[in-house]
Structures are given as structure tokens and as C-alpha cells.
Design a protein around this motif. Sequence first.
Motif, PDB file in Angstrom:
ATOM      1  N   MET A 198     -32.726  42.438  70.600  1.00  0.00           N
ATOM      2  CA  MET A 198     -32.912  43.507  69.623  1.00  0.00           C
ATOM      3  C   MET A 198     -33.935  44.504  70.127  1.00  0.00           C
ATOM      4  O   MET A 198     -33.757  45.719  70.005  1.00  0.00           O
ATOM      5  N   TRP A 234     -32.154  46.179  73.561  1.00  0.00           N
ATOM      6  CA  TRP A 234     -30.866  46.883  73.471  1.00  0.00           C
ATOM      7  C   TRP A 234     -30.381  47.064  72.034  1.00  0.00           C
ATOM      8  O   TRP A 234     -29.242  47.424  71.814  1.00  0.00           O
ATOM      9  N   ASP A 235     -31.251  46.761  71.076  1.00  0.00           N
ATOM     10  CA  ASP A 235     -30.870  46.952  69.676  1.00  0.00           C
ATOM     11  C   ASP A 235     -29.621  46.147  69.288  1.00  0.00           C
ATOM     12  O   ASP A 235     -28.774  46.601  68.524  1.00  0.00           O
ATOM     13  N   PRO A 272     -27.494  43.493  67.339  1.00  0.00           N
ATOM     14  CA  PRO A 272     -27.632  42.846  66.029  1.00  0.00           C
ATOM     15  C   PRO A 272     -27.638  41.318  66.125  1.00  0.00           C
ATOM     16  O   PRO A 272     -27.105  40.742  67.072  1.00  0.00           O
ATOM     17  N   LYS A 281     -35.894  47.688  60.684  1.00  0.00           N
ATOM     18  CA  LYS A 281     -34.992  48.772  60.294  1.00  0.00           C
ATOM     19  C   LYS A 281     -35.539  49.394  59.006  1.00  0.00           C
ATOM     20  O   LYS A 281     -36.267  48.751  58.248  1.00  0.00           O
ATOM     21  N   TYR A 303     -28.465  43.028  61.058  1.00  0.00           N
ATOM     22  CA  TYR A 303     -29.698  42.607  61.744  1.00  0.00           C
ATOM     23  C   TYR A 303     -30.415  41.500  60.971  1.00  0.00           C
ATOM     24  O   TYR A 303     -31.495  41.090  61.347  1.00  0.00           O
TER      25      TYR A 303
END
Lengths: 332, 245
Positions: free
Chosen positions: A88, A91-92, A94, A157, A164
Motif C-alpha cells: 500500500m 504502490w497503493d 488495496p 484514505k 483498503y
Amino acid sequence: MPMHALKDALSFGDLPASERIGFAIFIAFCLVFPWISKGSFAQAVMIQFLIFCLYGLGWNLIGGYGGQVALGQAKNVGMSAYTVALFMVWWDVPFWFSTPIGVIIATVESFILGYFLLRLKGHYFAIATICVSLVWQQLFVNWDLIGGARGVELPLKETPNFVYMQFTSPIYYHYFAFVLVMGAILFMNWFRKSRLGYQLRAISANEEVAESLGINIHWVKVKAYCITGVFAGMGGAFYAVYYNYIDPFSVMHLELSIMIALMTMIGGAGSMWGPIIGAMILIPMDRYLGAWLGGSGIVGVDFMIYAFMVMVIAAYEPRGIWGIIEKARRRR
Amino acid sequence: MALLEVIGLTKKFVGVVANDRISFEIEKGEIVGLIGPNGAGKTTLFNCIVGYHKPDQGTVKFNGKPITGFKPFQTNRAGIGRTFQIMSISGSLSVSENVMVGSFCRVSDSRTARQEAAEILNLMELEQEAQARMNELPIAAQKRVGLAMALATKPKILMLDEVAAGLNPRETEEMVALLQKIHAAKDLTLFVTEHVMEVVMPISQRIIVLDGGQKIAEGKPRDIANDERVIRAYLGEKYVEGRKH
Ligand SMILES: Nc1ncnc2c1ncn2[C@@H]1O[C@H](COP(=O)(O)OP(=O)(O)O)[C@@H](O)[C@H]1O
Ligand SMILES: [Mg+2]
């Protein structure tokens, strides 16, 4: 075959009524808990309890049914937790995508390690798993790329987000952890009636005899160890998104591995409900004792209490609290 | 072709040659007795055949295929079942569950395994003991359970180590009757050791005698009973001398 497996997992009919009632109470309690509990501390303890149920149910496979004292659950928890956290951060990715990867990593590590270490007998196996755990622990503490001793913080977020697994209320985590534990219990309910379950118990009773009955004992142990890794991996992934912060001390530490093993032994290793009973006693005790003594500067009291409990149990009934319950039941 | 062939099998431990170039064959359907005083090497020979020990020399063939160096679980899957001289099974498995474990050698479904275990317990007259734990049972029952467990793996040959050790005369008789019953019912080959010669004599079609690691005689029970070397092995020189006069 799969239909039979599903039926075995869902059917508790062979258990005594008292156990089924106890299980129903457990489910009911978990379902209503978020609505009746007052403080956020109690809710946090409850979620901790559920995570430890998951760890313990998994450890029970190799450590309880299999009789192999593995003391390295934490590294598999950690590998999966770090996978989820770092994927996360970097590379973000989920939760729902990184979790399978984390679980696979934890399982593959279990497979490789188990393949080599499970040839060792008894104490040698236990000691070898401790050594490997210490190596992983040191590696994670000193590896700056993945945060080193500082750990990893998961970016928040803006809004609560299902993909997520970020929520503002602990209720969501509570129910998610509950679903994981229920899944684990149903799996164990299948397992205890399965070929793998019987073979594993036969191995822990007498390896020589087990071999003479066509059981490839090394392979059966490796399989069980891998499943233990899967459970640890699931727990680790959940841990990462629940706390939004992990460090080597919370998810990679030998102390966690020992805690999981002790808890299961106290509750009753090699029985269906043992790990849950162990977690039910130890986790609240640990957290409330910690909160109570935390300010006073007294350290190590908790581990002294566990050591005492383990001594009493080892002397009185090696199969833990569940062993005591069963003994009483057989006597009647 | 013989079912089991042992050719020149040698096993050495530190200071002892426990099996010294032993050769013999067992045909399908036979009941063969392996006798010899304590320490003769009977258990070692069993362990070499089923793979607990690796023989130093020699070959073991089963159904014509070499199985030397196989692991115990592999020889079992090939069709060799065995029981133990002393078998201590701790743990939480009940008698019927232990027999199920044997069944799981060939079947993966627990319903089938449970059914097979029930049939075998029935054959072995162990229905009463089905729910007991092993360590709660007297020796005689434990031995029958050991037999039931091995039988559940559906062996072609069943090797029994010290069938009568720890049994009183009545229990020994029952055991012998049981062996004859399963031999007939399951189309089995039996290979049976016993240090007390009288136990295996009446049921064996052929007897192999070990002493000090060597095969000293082989033949029909009646011939074996009158064989001088056998009598000497069992009773010592003096007895043989005395018989001559
Ligand atoms: N694992 C072992 N290590 C060393 N010596 C052994 C071992 N097993 C058996 N022996 C020796 O080998 C000989 C044969 O023993 P064994 O096969 O048990 O005889 P039996 O079963 O005919 O009584 C004995 O002298 C025994 O001391
Ligand atoms: Mg012997």
C-alpha cells in the motif's frame, strides 16, 4: 468429495450438546458484543482476542494435533502484515489484492522451512524454529528499506474505504475478524474429521506406528505446517489494516510466537476449542493487566503468570484446560 | 514367483551382526513362522524388510520388485503390513479412530474409512473396545488393535512380531485362532515371529529358525522340532548331549 468436505465443515452434530451450546453462545456473544460493550478499550481487547483465536487455531494444527512445537508463527504473521503494508505504501495496492500475496508468501516460507526443519525431532525442531525466528526478527529490525525498527505506517484514505479496509468505527473490524475466526473454526471442524487430521494425530501419538500405516510422516507434517502458515498470514494481513501501523516488535517478534503457543497449550492443544479458551483467558488478562500495571513500572509480571499457569497445567493435565474438562466428562 | 524374497540380507550394529546373510522366500497364502531365542535377530529382520533399518547388504523383493531401502510408509503402501512387539500409543485417538488411520492408507474419504474400521473391529471381536483409548486396554486387547490397524491398510502380507508376548495361555490360544480366522477371511499371507516355539508351531506351514543372527534351519514344523541345531539353540549343548545317551 467437495460436497462431503463442506458437509463435514458445517456439521457439528457429532459433538456433545454442551459443546454445541457453548459454541452457539460464543457466536451470539461475538455478534452482539459491539452493541453491548461500552468502552473502546473493551472493543479493542475483543478484536485482539479474535486475532489471537485465528493464530491459535492455526498453530493448533502443527503444535496441537501434530505435536510439533513450532515457535515461529510471528514471522509468518509479519511477512503477510508487511506485504499488505508495504504494497500500500509503495504502490497503493488495496488490501484485497495484497492479502492473497501476503498469505502466499507466508505459506511458501512455511513450506520451505517446514520441508527442511520438520526432519528434526522433538526439541531440536522447536529450537530450530526459534533460531530462524530470531534471524527474521533481526533482519526486519535492521532492514531500512522496509522501515527497520521504526516500522511502517499505512497511509490513510480520506474516506472510509472497503477495498483498503479502512473504517472509522471498530465495528467493521470486529465483524471482519469474526468472519475470519468462523472460517477458521469451520476449517478445523472439517480438518478434525479428515484424513489429514487423523494422520496428523496418529503421528503425534507414535511416529513409528504411523509410518507402518502408510503415512508419509514428513509430508503430512509439511502440509500441516503450511496450513498453519496460511492462518498466520490471514491474521497478519488483518493486523496491518486494523492498526494501520506495524513494526517488527508487534508482528515479527519471538514473544508473539511464544504467546500463541502458550495460549494454545493452556487452553488445550490438539482440541477443537482449546485455542479459543486459551485466548479467552490470556488476551483479556494480558491487556487488562498491562493497562493496570503499565504505569507502575513493574514488567514481566504477565509472563510470570503464564509460566506459572503452564507449570500447573504441565504437572496436572498436559492437554490443558480442555483436557481437564474432558477428563471430568469421561469420569461422569 | 514368491511374494516375498529375502536374498543375502545382512545387518550389523556396533559389535553385533544382527542378521547374517539371511535368505528365504515366502509364497502367497502361506503362514510362515520365524522363531529363535531372544536376541536372535527376528525384530531386526522385520525392520530391515519393512524399511526401518537399511540393510548393509542384501536384497528384499516383494511381488518380484526390489524394495530394499524403501521407507516404512512405502513398503506398507506396497502391501506389507506389520505389528510391533511393543506398541505404546498415547494421545486422544480411540481404538476405532486408530483403525481408521489404517484405512486412510488406501482411502481418502472419512465415511469409507469409518465403515471399513467398523468391519475390521467386528472381525477382530473388538466392538466393545471401539471407543476406548489404547492405554486403557489390557495387553491382549492392545495386540488385537495393533493387528486391526495393520489389517486396515489392506496388506498382502502381514508380519507380526512376537504375537504371544505378554499373553497368558488362554489369550495366546485366542490369538492363534484369530490369526487363522483372518488368514482365511482376508486371503492373507502371514509371517509371524515368536520366541516361544510352541506358539507358532501349530499354525505355521513352514518355520524359519534364527540364532545369533544366522538362519540355522528351515522346514516343516515337525522336522524343526526334532532338529538338533534348533534344540541346541533353544536349550543349550547339555540337553542335546543328554538326549544322545
Ligand atoms: N537398534 C539397535 N542398535 C544396536 N543393536 C541392536 C539394535 N536392535 C537390535 N540390536 C541387537 O541385535 C541383536 C538382535 O536383536 P533383535 O532383532 O531385537 O532380536 P529378537 O527380536 O530376535 O529378540 C541383539 O543382540 C540386539 O541387542
Ligand atoms: Mg524381537
